[in-house]
Each structure stands twice: as structure tokens, then as C-alpha cells.
Design a protein around this motif. Structure first.
Motif, PDB file in Angstrom:
ATOM      1  N   LEU A 275       0.828  -1.208   0.000  1.00  0.00           N
ATOM      2  CA  LEU A 275       0.000   0.000   0.000  1.00  0.00           C
ATOM      3  C   LEU A 275       0.863   1.258   0.000  1.00  0.00           C
ATOM      4  CD1 LEU A 275      -2.741  -1.188   2.496  1.00  0.00           C
ATOM      5  CD2 LEU A 275      -3.068  -0.717   0.063  1.00  0.00           C
ATOM      6  N   LYS A 276       1.972   1.210   0.715  1.00  0.00           N
ATOM      7  CA  LYS A 276       2.901   2.347   0.726  1.00  0.00           C
ATOM      8  C   LYS A 276       3.519   2.546  -0.654  1.00  0.00           C
ATOM      9  CE  LYS A 276       5.833   3.063   3.993  1.00  0.00           C
ATOM     10  NZ  LYS A 276       6.931   2.857   4.962  1.00  0.00           N
ATOM     11  N   ALA A 277       3.775   1.432  -1.338  1.00  0.00           N
ATOM     12  CA  ALA A 277       4.400   1.507  -2.660  1.00  0.00           C
ATOM     13  C   ALA A 277       3.385   1.696  -3.788  1.00  0.00           C
ATOM     14  CB  ALA A 277       5.202   0.235  -2.919  1.00  0.00           C
ATOM     15  N   THR A 278       2.087   1.640  -3.431  1.00  0.00           N
ATOM     16  CA  THR A 278       0.953   1.723  -4.381  1.00  0.00           C
ATOM     17  C   THR A 278       0.958   0.589  -5.410  1.00  0.00           C
ATOM     18  OG1 THR A 278       2.016   3.233  -5.974  1.00  0.00           O
ATOM     19  CG2 THR A 278       0.841   4.233  -4.105  1.00  0.00           C
ATOM     20  N   ARG A 279       1.610  -0.497  -5.095  1.00  0.00           N
ATOM     21  CA  ARG A 279       1.600  -1.708  -5.923  1.00  0.00           C
ATOM     22  C   ARG A 279       2.064  -2.864  -5.039  1.00  0.00           C
ATOM     23  NH1 ARG A 279       6.824  -2.902  -7.145  1.00  0.00           N
ATOM     24  NH2 ARG A 279       8.330  -1.215  -6.870  1.00  0.00           N
TER      25      ARG A 279
END
Length: 386
Positions: A275-279
Motif C-alpha cells: 500500500l505504501k508503494a501503491t503496488r
């Protein structure tokens, strides 16, 4: 007279056969090959969750459908974690445990497995299924296969690091077990490839709409058990995200203001890091599959997991906890509540305790997702501070 007797017996046999045929036709019509949840599938495929009213009705229907096969587990107030104001004679901070550690097979996983099994088409039943698991999903699939009134050929792939207590139970159930890899995500990829090559259906532990729909039955029960009381927060341990996706989809359809909190171990938090990396991250991105007592949530995820957008949009907060916090919560549940929970359930308890001050004067539910604690981990928590 003999002729009359024979005719009567034959006639009675025909009537019985007709009744049995109608009975099984009714079972098939009501229970099997259904539960496709078109609204839920539409939401998950489009990643749009603005209008969940139709999804709410579908998830309630699924809960009703599987209720005969599972336990409606207790929702028990924790006097240990709740605060009572003697001046007003009631709890100002209410904390409840949803006791799916007491569920059939010892974890919530049986909810999704039974819904998926009951939804198999005749063609899928004929070809059989393949699945992968760190233990609890495997137990659930084996149990679901054993109670279905139709035969289903199945194979369960496990990582070689599977908990010995869960492995022993699977062997006692005479489950068809195969071993591959040391990480759940690697095992899942291999099992999916085996299914594809053999023409069988691969049943993911979390990346499947009908699995998610079954897990949502926990949230349906929570709302029913609160009997109209407002729910402010729910704490859910997270691995691949099937459980928290089902819970979030239903609770947000009932009341969008309910705060859904995802809980993961610090050393093994693939979904949080994704979620932090958006992937969705993998080991190539630096994701470390660290050793954790919360083995039920450990490992990576499918790169196309349908749970990812649900968690992006419907999970409000994430709390990471240390191994010591998980261990102490497992031990304290045994001491304070006389409840045996596994590390994954301890993860949610630890997350609430870590942030309890922020949730004062609210009503919270902590989902105890499983109780399959190994002897190794039981001895570990028993010797804390020894």
C-alpha cells in the motif's frame, strides 16, 4: 395377492425415488453452484466501491447459506480491555472479541472454503480443485470437501515451513498433501500452475470473490450480535487480505463511518508495504518474508490480488506490531480470558493494545481469527519473563 404385493412394493419404490430426486434437486437448486455474487464480482473487478447496498444483500445471503455448516461464534466483551465508569454504571470503552478461534477447524478460513465449495459448478466438481495454504486454509478446504454431499478431488500444496500442529491435523484428516517452497507466495504460484496444467480449478486462500464473500459472514454476525449498538472500530489481522476485504465490504455497506484497522507483524507486512508503494511488492522489491509467530498472516501476495484495491479504499488504518507484542498478547489472552489463540489472532489483540488510548470511549471488535497454536509457540509464550 403376490402380484398385488409386488406392484405395491414397486410403486412405493418409485414414489421414494421420486421424492429423493426432488430432494436432491432442491439441494442443488438451493445450495450448490450458486452464490456467484455478481454485484460483489462487479465491484472487485472494477475496483469501485461507492455503492455497496447490493453487495450487502449478497453477503447476507451467503452468510445465511453457509450458516448450517459453520459455528456462529460468540461475540464476547473483554472486561480486561474495556473501561467501566462506576459513576454511570456502564462501560465507556467497550472492547469485544469475535471468537473465531473457536470456529470449526480452528479458524475463520472455513467460512470462505465452504462458500467456495458450495459454489462449484458441475464441471468444476468433475475436474477437481487445487489450493495452497500455510495451514488454516488447507484445514478448511479438507473439512469443506468432507461435508459436501458430492465428491470433489482436491490437492493441497503447503510450504515446507508449515506449522507442525496444523500438518498433523491435516494428516489425521487424510488430506491429499503436496509440499513446495518455503514461502506461501511461491507455493501459491506453483499450485496455480499445477491447476492450470491439469485443467483443475485453483482456489486461492484470499484472491477469490467467493472466498471473500464467505469471510464476510464474520461481519454479518458481528452486526447481528451487537443488536443495534453502534460499532466504531474493528481490528483484523491481515495476510493476503481476504478476511479484511470481506469484513470491510460488509461493514462499510452498513455504516461507512466504521473504522476498519488492518494489523500485521512488523517483520512480515507485505500488504502494508504494498500500500505504501501503491503496488504489490515482492522479494525483488526488497520485501522481507521475516519469521513471525503470526504464521497465518505470513508471506507475499499475488501481484494481481483483488484484495489490494479493497484495502486501498476501505481499510482506514494500519498498525504494525512487534514479535514481543504478539507473544505477550497470546499469553495474556490465555491468562486473562482463558482462550487459546494463535499468533495471527494475537497480532490483532496486540495492535489494539498498542493504540488503546486513541480508541477510548468507543466500541471496538477484535477479530480472533484462529486458535491453532502449536506446542512450540505455546511453550514460547509460557516462558516469557521466565
Amino acid at each position: 395377492k403376490k402380484y398385488v404385493t409386488v406392484v405395491a412394493i414397486v410403486s412405493a419404490g418409485v414414489v421414494v425415488c421420486q421424492l429423493l430426486r426432488r430432494h436432491y434437486q432442491r439441494i442443488n437448486r438451493l445450495s450448490f453452484g450458486r452464490g456467484s455474487c455478481p454485484a460483489l464480482k462487479s465491484c472487485l473487478s472494477s475496483s469501485k466501491f461507492e455503492d455497496l447496498s447490493v453487495v450487502q444483500a449478497e453477503l447476507e445471503s451467503v452468510q445465511n447459506r453457509i450458516s448450517k455448516y459453520i459455528r456462529c461464534t460468540e461475540l464476547e466483551m473483554s472486561h480486561w480491555l474495556s473501561d467501566c465508569d462506576l459513576a454511570v454504571g456502564r462501560a465507556t470503552t467497550e472492547v469485544y472479541f469475535k471468537l473465531d478461534n473457536d470456529q470449526v477447524t480452528g479458524s475463520f478460513k472455513v467460512r470462505g472454503a465452504i462458500n467456495r465449495m458450495l459454489s462449484l459448478t458441475p464441471e468444476e466438481r468433475a475436474h477437481g480443485i487445487v489450493t495452497a495454504s500455510t495451514g488454516n486454509h488447507a484445514l478448511a478446504v479438507a473439512y469443506a470437501a468432507s461435508i459436501c454431499p458430492f465428491a470433489v478431488d482436491y490437492a493441497i500444496y503447503l510450504p515446507t515451513t508449515v506449522s507442525q500442529s496444523k500438518l498433523q491435523r491435516l494428516q489425521e484428516m487424510k488430506a491429499n498433501l503436496q509440499f513446495y517452497g518455503t514461502d506461501s507466495s511461491v507455493t501459491e504460484l506453483h499450485a496455480a500452475q499445477v491447476a492450470n496444467d491439469s485443467g483443475k480449478l485453483y482456489v486461492s486462500p484470499y484472491n477469490d470473490p467467493l472466498i471473500i464473500a464467505g469471510q464476510a459472514s464474520i461481519a454479518v454476525e458481528i452486526v447481528q450480535q451487537l443488536k443495534g449498538k453502534r460499532l466504531d472500530n474493528v481490528f483484523v489481522s491481515v495476510g493476503g487480505g481476504g478476511l479484511i476485504s470481506g469484513i470491510a465490504l460488509y461493514l462499510k455497506s452498513v455504516d461507512p463511518s466504521i473504522r476498519v484497522v488492518g494489523c500485521q507483524p512488523e517483520v512480515n507486512a507485505c500488504l502494508y508495504q504494498s500500500l505504501k508503494a501503491t503496488r504489490i511488492v515482492t522479494e525483488k522489491d526488497g520485501f522481507v518474508n521475516g519469521e513471525t509467530m503470526s504464521d497465518g498472516t505470513a508471506g507475499g501476495m499475488d501481484v494481481d490480488s483483488i484484495t489490494f484495491p479493497v484495502c486501498q479504499q476501505l481499510v482506514d488504518e494500519w498498525i504494525l506490531v512487534s514479535e514481543e507484542e504478539i507473544q505477550r498478547s497470546v499469553r495474556d489472552m490465555l491468562e486473562k480470558h482463558h482462550k487459546v489463540i494463535e499468533g495471527a489472532a494475537g497480532c490483532a489483540v496486540a495492535a489494539y493494545r498498542k493504540s488503546a488510548q486513541r480508541f477510548r470511549n468507543t466500541r471496538s471488535v477484535i477479530v480472533l481469527c484462529g486458535g491453532n497454536l502449536s506446542m512450540k509457540h505455546l511453550k514460547q509464550v509460557a516462558n516469557l519473563d521466565a
